[in-house]
Scaffold this motif. Sequence first.
Motif, PDB file in Angstrom:
ATOM      1  N   PRO A  77       0.807  -1.350  -0.189  1.00 27.10           N
ATOM      2  CA  PRO A  77       0.162   0.076  -0.070  1.00 27.10           C
ATOM      3  C   PRO A  77       0.800   1.146   0.027  1.00 27.10           C
ATOM      4  O   PRO A  77       0.544   2.248  -0.747  1.00 27.10           O
ATOM      5  CB  PRO A  77      -0.824  -0.163   1.231  1.00 27.10           C
ATOM      6  CG  PRO A  77      -0.883  -1.563   1.734  1.00 27.10           C
ATOM      7  CD  PRO A  77       0.501  -2.164   1.218  1.00 27.10           C
ATOM      8  N   ARG A  89       2.030   1.971  -3.424  1.00 29.67           N
ATOM      9  CA  ARG A  89       0.640   2.513  -4.179  1.00 29.67           C
ATOM     10  C   ARG A  89       0.318   4.025  -3.833  1.00 29.67           C
ATOM     11  O   ARG A  89       0.160   4.890  -4.774  1.00 29.67           O
ATOM     12  CB  ARG A  89      -0.580   1.675  -3.910  1.00 29.67           C
ATOM     13  CG  ARG A  89      -0.561   0.502  -4.344  1.00 29.67           C
ATOM     14  CD  ARG A  89      -1.845  -0.488  -4.081  1.00 29.67           C
ATOM     15  NE  ARG A  89      -1.356  -1.980  -4.486  1.00 29.67           N
ATOM     16  CZ  ARG A  89      -2.529  -2.786  -4.568  1.00 29.67           C
ATOM     17  NH1 ARG A  89      -3.586  -2.273  -4.550  1.00 29.67           N
ATOM     18  NH2 ARG A  89      -2.085  -4.102  -5.100  1.00 29.67           N
ATOM     19  N   TYR A 118      -6.452   2.467  -0.033  1.00 28.79           N
ATOM     20  CA  TYR A 118      -5.226   1.633  -0.105  1.00 28.79           C
ATOM     21  C   TYR A 118      -4.777   1.467   1.629  1.00 28.79           C
ATOM     22  O   TYR A 118      -4.495   0.551   1.886  1.00 28.79           O
ATOM     23  CB  TYR A 118      -4.293   1.934  -0.681  1.00 28.79           C
ATOM     24  CG  TYR A 118      -4.473   1.964  -2.372  1.00 28.79           C
ATOM     25  CD1 TYR A 118      -4.788   0.605  -2.848  1.00 28.79           C
ATOM     26  CD2 TYR A 118      -4.289   3.103  -3.146  1.00 28.79           C
ATOM     27  CE1 TYR A 118      -5.136   0.722  -4.085  1.00 28.79           C
ATOM     28  CE2 TYR A 118      -4.530   2.824  -4.311  1.00 28.79           C
ATOM     29  CZ  TYR A 118      -5.101   1.807  -4.824  1.00 28.79           C
ATOM     30  OH  TYR A 118      -5.147   1.498  -6.139  1.00 28.79           O
TER      31      TYR A 118
END
Length: 174
Positions: A37, A40, A137
């Motif tokens: 995450p 991301r 996320y």
Amino acid sequence: MLIAMTASVILVVSTIMVLYETLRLTSEHLAELPVPPRIRILGVVLMTFVGHTVAVWIYAGAYWLLVLWIGDDAFAGTPVTTFQDCLYFSVVTYTSLGFGDQVPTSHARMIAGVEALNGLLLIGWSASFTFLAMERYWPLHKTDEEARRDAAVARHEGDAKPARARFFPTDTAP
């Protein structure tokens, strides 16, 4: 004035489409990548930055064309003679920092005003997009134990869990 208004519309539409495509492609392809995450979120912020950078360069190109077309009379104050000067002016205007050392004159005044408004809207849009990505996320950071606990609490309380509890869970387990 008609030229500046037409150029402003073209610049606004161009930069909106650039940021739209940047955010759309980021949203589509980032979900597919098998990365943590944190990566991301970093990808979302970096790609948003890339979109804004392209938008600033588009406006800088327009100012450069004005300098070539009108000459030194397009700006007052510190001389604007190179593309780098136009890029600096564009960054300062797009971010709504405000100009002081270089002041637009003639057609550049209209374009600079529109750029500031456009930058403000696009920066707000990308901040909203980043928030939505974080919301999407952030839950992926949970450990298996936290996920099981949250599922048990959701079953126990129904789905009426307050928004504060989602982001600041209590330490008490059911």
